[in-house]
Design a protein around this motif. Structure first.
Motif, mmCIF file in Angstrom:
data_model
loop_
_atom_site.group_PDB
_atom_site.id
_atom_site.type_symbol
_atom_site.label_atom_id
_atom_site.label_comp_id
_atom_site.label_asym_id
_atom_site.label_seq_id
_atom_site.Cartn_x
_atom_site.Cartn_y
_atom_site.Cartn_z
ATOM 1 N N ARG A 2 -10.436 -30.846 -18.767
ATOM 2 C CA ARG A 2 -11.236 -30.338 -17.498
ATOM 3 C C ARG A 2 -12.501 -31.308 -17.703
ATOM 4 N NH1 ARG A 2 -14.769 -25.653 -20.009
ATOM 5 N NH2 ARG A 2 -16.804 -26.699 -18.392
ATOM 6 N N ASP A 4 -15.701 -32.082 -17.463
ATOM 7 C CA ASP A 4 -16.975 -32.124 -17.725
ATOM 8 C C ASP A 4 -16.606 -31.903 -19.452
ATOM 9 O OD1 ASP A 4 -15.731 -28.852 -17.906
ATOM 10 O OD2 ASP A 4 -18.262 -28.856 -17.222
ATOM 11 N N TRP A 18 -28.760 -29.331 -33.139
ATOM 12 C CA TRP A 18 -29.455 -27.618 -32.294
ATOM 13 C C TRP A 18 -30.268 -26.823 -32.744
ATOM 14 C CZ3 TRP A 18 -32.053 -28.113 -27.597
ATOM 15 C CH2 TRP A 18 -32.039 -26.929 -27.348
ATOM 16 N N CYS A 55 -26.463 -19.285 -22.929
ATOM 17 C CA CYS A 55 -27.392 -18.832 -23.775
ATOM 18 C C CYS A 55 -27.907 -20.375 -25.241
ATOM 19 C CB CYS A 55 -26.980 -17.843 -24.322
ATOM 20 S SG CYS A 55 -25.313 -17.806 -25.442
ATOM 21 N N GLY A 56 -26.395 -21.424 -25.271
ATOM 22 C CA GLY A 56 -26.775 -21.754 -27.048
ATOM 23 C C GLY A 56 -26.383 -21.336 -27.946
ATOM 24 N N PHE A 76 -20.263 -22.560 -22.881
ATOM 25 C CA PHE A 76 -18.777 -22.856 -22.805
ATOM 26 C C PHE A 76 -18.854 -23.586 -24.816
ATOM 27 C CE2 PHE A 76 -19.549 -27.328 -21.002
ATOM 28 C CZ PHE A 76 -20.639 -27.440 -22.013
ATOM 29 N N SER A 77 -20.078 -23.581 -24.943
ATOM 30 C CA SER A 77 -19.784 -24.152 -27.146
ATOM 31 C C SER A 77 -19.292 -23.684 -27.789
ATOM 32 C CB SER A 77 -20.603 -24.899 -27.722
ATOM 33 O OG SER A 77 -20.620 -25.210 -28.596
ATOM 34 N N LEU A 80 -21.384 -24.022 -30.951
ATOM 35 C CA LEU A 80 -23.209 -22.676 -30.954
ATOM 36 C C LEU A 80 -23.003 -21.009 -30.385
ATOM 37 C CD1 LEU A 80 -24.314 -24.819 -28.243
ATOM 38 C CD2 LEU A 80 -25.429 -24.636 -30.393
ATOM 39 N N ARG A 100 -17.527 -18.507 -22.666
ATOM 40 C CA ARG A 100 -17.426 -18.951 -21.084
ATOM 41 C C ARG A 100 -18.256 -19.865 -21.339
ATOM 42 N NH1 ARG A 100 -14.938 -15.270 -22.340
ATOM 43 N NH2 ARG A 100 -13.980 -13.491 -22.074
ATOM 44 N N ALA A 102 -19.952 -21.316 -17.590
ATOM 45 C CA ALA A 102 -20.622 -20.938 -16.595
ATOM 46 C C ALA A 102 -20.028 -20.531 -15.325
ATOM 47 C CB ALA A 102 -21.886 -21.564 -16.917
ATOM 48 N N PHE A 119 -31.862 -20.098 -19.340
ATOM 49 C CA PHE A 119 -33.226 -21.010 -19.902
ATOM 50 C C PHE A 119 -32.547 -22.241 -20.088
ATOM 51 C CE2 PHE A 119 -33.528 -16.541 -21.103
ATOM 52 C CZ PHE A 119 -34.411 -16.414 -20.769
ATOM 53 N N MET A 120 -33.038 -22.798 -19.793
ATOM 54 C CA MET A 120 -32.877 -25.158 -19.693
ATOM 55 C C MET A 120 -32.038 -25.117 -19.552
ATOM 56 S SD MET A 120 -35.950 -25.774 -19.257
ATOM 57 C CE MET A 120 -36.646 -27.435 -20.196
ATOM 58 N N ASP A 124 -27.834 -29.178 -17.439
ATOM 59 C CA ASP A 124 -26.469 -29.292 -17.836
ATOM 60 C C ASP A 124 -25.077 -29.234 -17.140
ATOM 61 O OD1 ASP A 124 -28.621 -29.904 -19.547
ATOM 62 O OD2 ASP A 124 -27.743 -28.776 -21.832
HETATM 63 C C1 LIG Z 1 -30.308 -27.027 -23.526
HETATM 64 S S1 LIG Z 1 -29.307 -26.080 -24.368
HETATM 65 C C2 LIG Z 1 -30.347 -24.389 -23.948
HETATM 66 C C3 LIG Z 1 -29.020 -23.314 -25.077
HETATM 67 C C4 LIG Z 1 -30.442 -21.802 -24.669
HETATM 68 N N1 LIG Z 1 -30.052 -21.892 -23.719
HETATM 69 C C5 LIG Z 1 -31.473 -22.392 -25.612
HETATM 70 O O1 LIG Z 1 -32.617 -22.026 -24.438
HETATM 71 O O2 LIG Z 1 -31.334 -22.220 -26.346
HETATM 72 C C6 LIG Z 1 -28.106 -26.311 -22.986
HETATM 73 C C7 LIG Z 1 -26.840 -25.288 -22.946
HETATM 74 O O3 LIG Z 1 -26.485 -25.554 -22.287
HETATM 75 C C8 LIG Z 1 -24.703 -25.224 -22.129
HETATM 76 N N2 LIG Z 1 -23.112 -25.610 -21.001
HETATM 77 C C9 LIG Z 1 -23.721 -26.292 -20.677
HETATM 78 N N3 LIG Z 1 -22.913 -26.442 -19.731
HETATM 79 C C10 LIG Z 1 -22.171 -25.244 -19.434
HETATM 80 C C11 LIG Z 1 -21.414 -25.141 -18.858
HETATM 81 N N4 LIG Z 1 -20.600 -25.440 -17.670
HETATM 82 N N5 LIG Z 1 -21.111 -23.393 -19.492
HETATM 83 C C12 LIG Z 1 -21.836 -22.951 -19.806
HETATM 84 N N6 LIG Z 1 -22.444 -23.633 -20.885
HETATM 85 C C13 LIG Z 1 -23.158 -24.777 -20.454
HETATM 86 C C14 LIG Z 1 -24.254 -26.269 -23.879
HETATM 87 O O4 LIG Z 1 -23.594 -25.541 -24.353
HETATM 88 C C15 LIG Z 1 -26.512 -25.418 -24.386
HETATM 89 O O5 LIG Z 1 -26.040 -24.166 -25.012
#
Ligand SMILES: C[S@@+](CC[C@H](N)C(=O)[O-])C[C@H]1O[C@@H](n2cnc3c(N)ncnc32)[C@H](O)[C@@H]1O
Length: 250
Positions: A2, A4, A18, A55-56, A76-77, A80, A100, A102, A119-120, A124
């Motif tokens: 993929r 990304d 993290w 959701c991290g 997707f991690s 995490l 999953r 997003a 959230f934040m 990404d």
């Molecule tokens: C800055 S962290 C924030 C995590 C969580 N929302 C929090 O507030 O603690 C960004 C998150 O986005 C996730 N992420 C980035 N790209 C993603 C994608 N394409 N699908 C699902 N998760 C994704 C990362 O794995 C990471 O957990």
């Protein structure tokens, strides 16, 4: 592979650092600035069916569940999500976690959720437009999507190894590295994000029948700034923006 994959790998590699950052009170902007404003906007979630997208390790997912929502968290991690599930084992809140992307929350039913939060994290997500389209698919009509992102007008990004303020190149979409290297971190780490304009986000919402109803730029108090002098740089400018949009198709 993929396109990304490097972003996912960065988050997997950063997962332990993290978790330490978020769970040990070192994420000052979350605790002092962004969460109070975001949860104020969200309001009561008692009895709501909520999806926490990207959701991290689940910090905010657990807050939603403790406030009475029935919550699903996806990220997707794998690493995490493992941390999130381990926490659910310790404190049973009834949260379902899934690995999953997003942009394809397969298995989640159309028009099912009363609220989707992110959230934040949307900054990404490489294919943010597809993610927003998935949000619209799984939300019930008239229900809300609440998300926060770093304020696109004030980000400091690292481009080609050099710090740059986006205000000089605001209109250019750019992939950049975030170096999480504050003194308070036990393990520094880096992740990847994207600079996009507010118009980019608003346009994606508009095209997916998500009508923006509120926008908040959380403001740091003098008191919080005195407590955490390292936040002084954001006393007079917004660090994040929180947006609420309602699904308008039925
Ligand atoms: C800055 S962290 C924030 C995590 C969580 N929302 C929090 O507030 O603690 C960004 C998150 O986005 C996730 N992420 C980035 N790209 C993603 C994608 N394409 N699908 C699902 N998760 C994704 C990362 O794995 C990471 O957990």
């Amino acid at each position: 592979m993929r396109k990304d994959e490097h972003i996912k790998r960065a988050w997997d590699a950063a997962s332990r650092a993290w978790v330490d950052f978020v769970r040990t009170g070192k994420d000052y902007t979350r605790d002092r600035l962004n969460n109070p404003a975001a949860f104020d906007m969200i309001g009561s979630v008692e009895g709501l069916i909520v999806l926490d997208l990207a959701c991290g390790e689940g910090y905010n997912t657990r807050i939603l569940a403790r406030r009475g929502a029935r919550v699903t968290g996806v990220d997707f991690s794998e690493r995490l999500i493992e941390y999130a599930r381990a926490e659910e084992e310790k404190e049973r809140l009834g949260i379902q976690y899934y690995v999953r992307d997003a942009i394809d929350v397969t298995g989640l039913t159309d028009s099912y959720f009363d609220l989707v939060t992110c959230f934040m994290a949307l900054q990404d997500v490489a294919e943010y437009r597809k993610a927003i389209s998935e949000v619209s698919r799984v939300l019930k009509p008239r229900c809300r999507f609440v998300f926060s992102i770093p304020h696109p007008c004030f980000e400091t990004i690292v481009l080609n190894g050099k710090k740059a303020n986006v205000s000089t190149r605001y209109f250019e979409q750019a992939e950049y590295t975030i170096q999480w290297s504050m003194e308070r971190l036990s393990i520094p780490f880096s992740t990847i994000a994207f600079h996009r304009t507010l118009t980019d986000y608003f346009d994606a919402l508009y095209r997916n029948s998500l009508k923006v109803s509120r926008l908040v730029e959380p403001r740091l108090t003098e008191k919080a700034c005195q407590q955490y002098p390292c936040l002084e740089g954001i006393l007079h400018r917004p660090q994040a923006v929180i947006i609420e949009a309602k699904k308008t198709i039925f």
